[in-house]
Enzyme design. Structure first.
Site, PDB file in Angstrom:
ATOM      1  N   HIS A 297       1.676   3.190  13.771  1.00  0.00           N
ATOM      2  CA  HIS A 297       2.917   3.998  14.440  1.00  0.00           C
ATOM      3  C   HIS A 297       3.443   4.717  13.310  1.00  0.00           C
ATOM      4  O   HIS A 297       3.974   5.893  13.322  1.00  0.00           O
ATOM      5  CB  HIS A 297       3.634   3.149  15.195  1.00  0.00           C
ATOM      6  CG  HIS A 297       4.928   3.453  15.499  1.00  0.00           C
ATOM      7  ND1 HIS A 297       5.119   4.010  16.622  1.00  0.00           N
ATOM      8  CD2 HIS A 297       6.229   3.694  14.669  1.00  0.00           C
ATOM      9  CE1 HIS A 297       6.437   4.304  16.843  1.00  0.00           C
ATOM     10  NE2 HIS A 297       7.120   4.320  15.695  1.00  0.00           N
ATOM     11  N   GLU A 298       3.728   3.625  12.079  1.00  0.00           N
ATOM     12  CA  GLU A 298       4.485   4.579  11.109  1.00  0.00           C
ATOM     13  C   GLU A 298       3.872   5.568  10.387  1.00  0.00           C
ATOM     14  O   GLU A 298       4.422   6.742  10.100  1.00  0.00           O
ATOM     15  CB  GLU A 298       4.668   3.364   9.793  1.00  0.00           C
ATOM     16  CG  GLU A 298       5.918   2.459  10.428  1.00  0.00           C
ATOM     17  CD  GLU A 298       7.163   2.742  11.046  1.00  0.00           C
ATOM     18  OE1 GLU A 298       7.699   3.827  10.957  1.00  0.00           O
ATOM     19  OE2 GLU A 298       7.515   1.863  11.988  1.00  0.00           O
TER      20      GLU A 298
ATOM     21  N   HIS B 248       4.514   8.792  12.094  1.00  0.00           N
ATOM     22  CA  HIS B 248       5.878   9.606  11.545  1.00  0.00           C
ATOM     23  C   HIS B 248       5.385  10.457  10.358  1.00  0.00           C
ATOM     24  O   HIS B 248       5.515  11.453  10.394  1.00  0.00           O
ATOM     25  CB  HIS B 248       6.713   8.452  11.337  1.00  0.00           C
ATOM     26  CG  HIS B 248       7.482   7.743  12.432  1.00  0.00           C
ATOM     27  ND1 HIS B 248       7.726   8.456  13.617  1.00  0.00           N
ATOM     28  CD2 HIS B 248       7.822   6.519  12.743  1.00  0.00           C
ATOM     29  CE1 HIS B 248       8.394   7.691  14.503  1.00  0.00           C
ATOM     30  NE2 HIS B 248       8.270   6.525  14.161  1.00  0.00           N
TER      31      HIS B 248
ATOM     32  N   HIS C 191       5.641  14.432  10.256  1.00  0.00           N
ATOM     33  CA  HIS C 191       6.468  14.939   9.151  1.00  0.00           C
ATOM     34  C   HIS C 191       5.498  16.336   8.629  1.00  0.00           C
ATOM     35  O   HIS C 191       5.937  17.499   8.361  1.00  0.00           O
ATOM     36  CB  HIS C 191       6.993  13.915   8.039  1.00  0.00           C
ATOM     37  CG  HIS C 191       7.838  14.671   7.120  1.00  0.00           C
ATOM     38  ND1 HIS C 191       8.031  13.957   5.816  1.00  0.00           N
ATOM     39  CD2 HIS C 191       8.587  15.445   7.121  1.00  0.00           C
ATOM     40  CE1 HIS C 191       8.967  14.754   5.179  1.00  0.00           C
ATOM     41  NE2 HIS C 191       9.474  15.705   6.000  1.00  0.00           N
TER      42      HIS C 191
HETATM   43 ZN   LIG Z   1       9.062   4.913  14.642  1.00  0.00          ZN
END
Ligand SMILES: [Zn+2]
Length: 248
Positions: A121-122, A125, A129
């Site tokens: 999940h991270e 991100h 980006h």
């Molecule tokens: Zn998150």
């Protein structure tokens, strides 16, 4: 993973204590403050228990959250993001300003289903980006003003309710509007990161279909509930302050 839920619940508690002193409770108190508070606490308990349950299930791929993150970033051809360990429990997050991916010790060092889900999940991100995903850019743009609003809020609530300064109530309404916009933009950012995570884990063969995939879904869905709960709580607090202002 779930920004601001703790903060919003804290200010709900402050409103809960302050409102009877300053303005009386009135008929909407239960709807605007009580119900969101209960939903928020329930979401927090649920994410913690789901995480701890799937932390005990070892994934057959047998790599830690940190190894998982490095593999995913490499496959996405992202070379400039640093994967780091943090001591905060469930403090996992991606910091776009420093291009750092922070994983809590339980995720960083563990080859569990929960750890791999959160790690991916991270990474979602970091990929958002790198690919200039618009909602992430919008969220980054309003982070500074959100920080100011959230730092001011406790003082505004205390001053407004305990000392009955009505100008502060109006200022509080503006702060909650900012928080609400932030929470609203957060929803697509978080849902998209989880959607990417599930696809990547499956395609790279890090998570196997069946029990492991079910576990990843449960952990990420429980986290998604906390974003929705934080949004509801911020909305409830806003409506409550507006009803207080109108009563005067
Ligand atoms: Zn998150």
């Amino acid at each position: 993973m779930y920004p601001l839920l703790g903060f919003v619940l804290g200010s709900s508690c402050l409103l809960y204590i302050g409102s009877p002193l300053g303005f009386g409770l009135g008929s909407n108190w239960l709807l605007y403050i009580g119900v969101p508070l209960i939903i928020g606490i329930w979401a927090q308990i649920r994410v913690t228990s789901t995480f701890s349950r799937w932390s005990k299930v070892r994934a057959s791929g047998n790599i830690t959250g940190a190894e998982c993150a490095r593999e995913i970033l490499q496959a996405a051809q992202i070379q400039d993001v640093e994967v780091m360990e943090t001591n905060d429990f469930l403090g996992d997050h991606y910091d776009p300003t420093k291009k750092q991916l922070h994983l809590s010790s339980n995720v960083y060092n563990t080859p569990s289903v929960a750890a791999l889900g959160i790690s991916a999940h991270e990474c979602g991100h970091a990929i958002q980006h790198a690919r200039a995903y618009a909602p992430l850019k919008a969220r980054m743009a309003i982070v500074p003003v959100t920080m100011i609003a959230s730092q001011m809020l406790p003082f505004i609530i205390i001053g407004g309710l305990f000392f009955r300064i009505s100008g502060l109530i109006t200022l509080g309404i503006w702060c909650y509007l900012i928080l609400l916009v932030f929470q609203l933009i957060t929803l697509p950012v978080e849902f998209d990161a989880s959607r990417r995570a599930k696809i990547i884990l499956r395609e790279m063969g890090i998570i196997q279909p069946g029990e492991e995939a079910v576990g990843v879904n449960k952990v990420l869905n429980a986290a998604a509930l906390t974003y929705i709960a934080a949004f509801i709580a911020a909305l409830g607090n806003l409506l409550w302050l507006m009803s207080i202002r109108d009563r005067r």
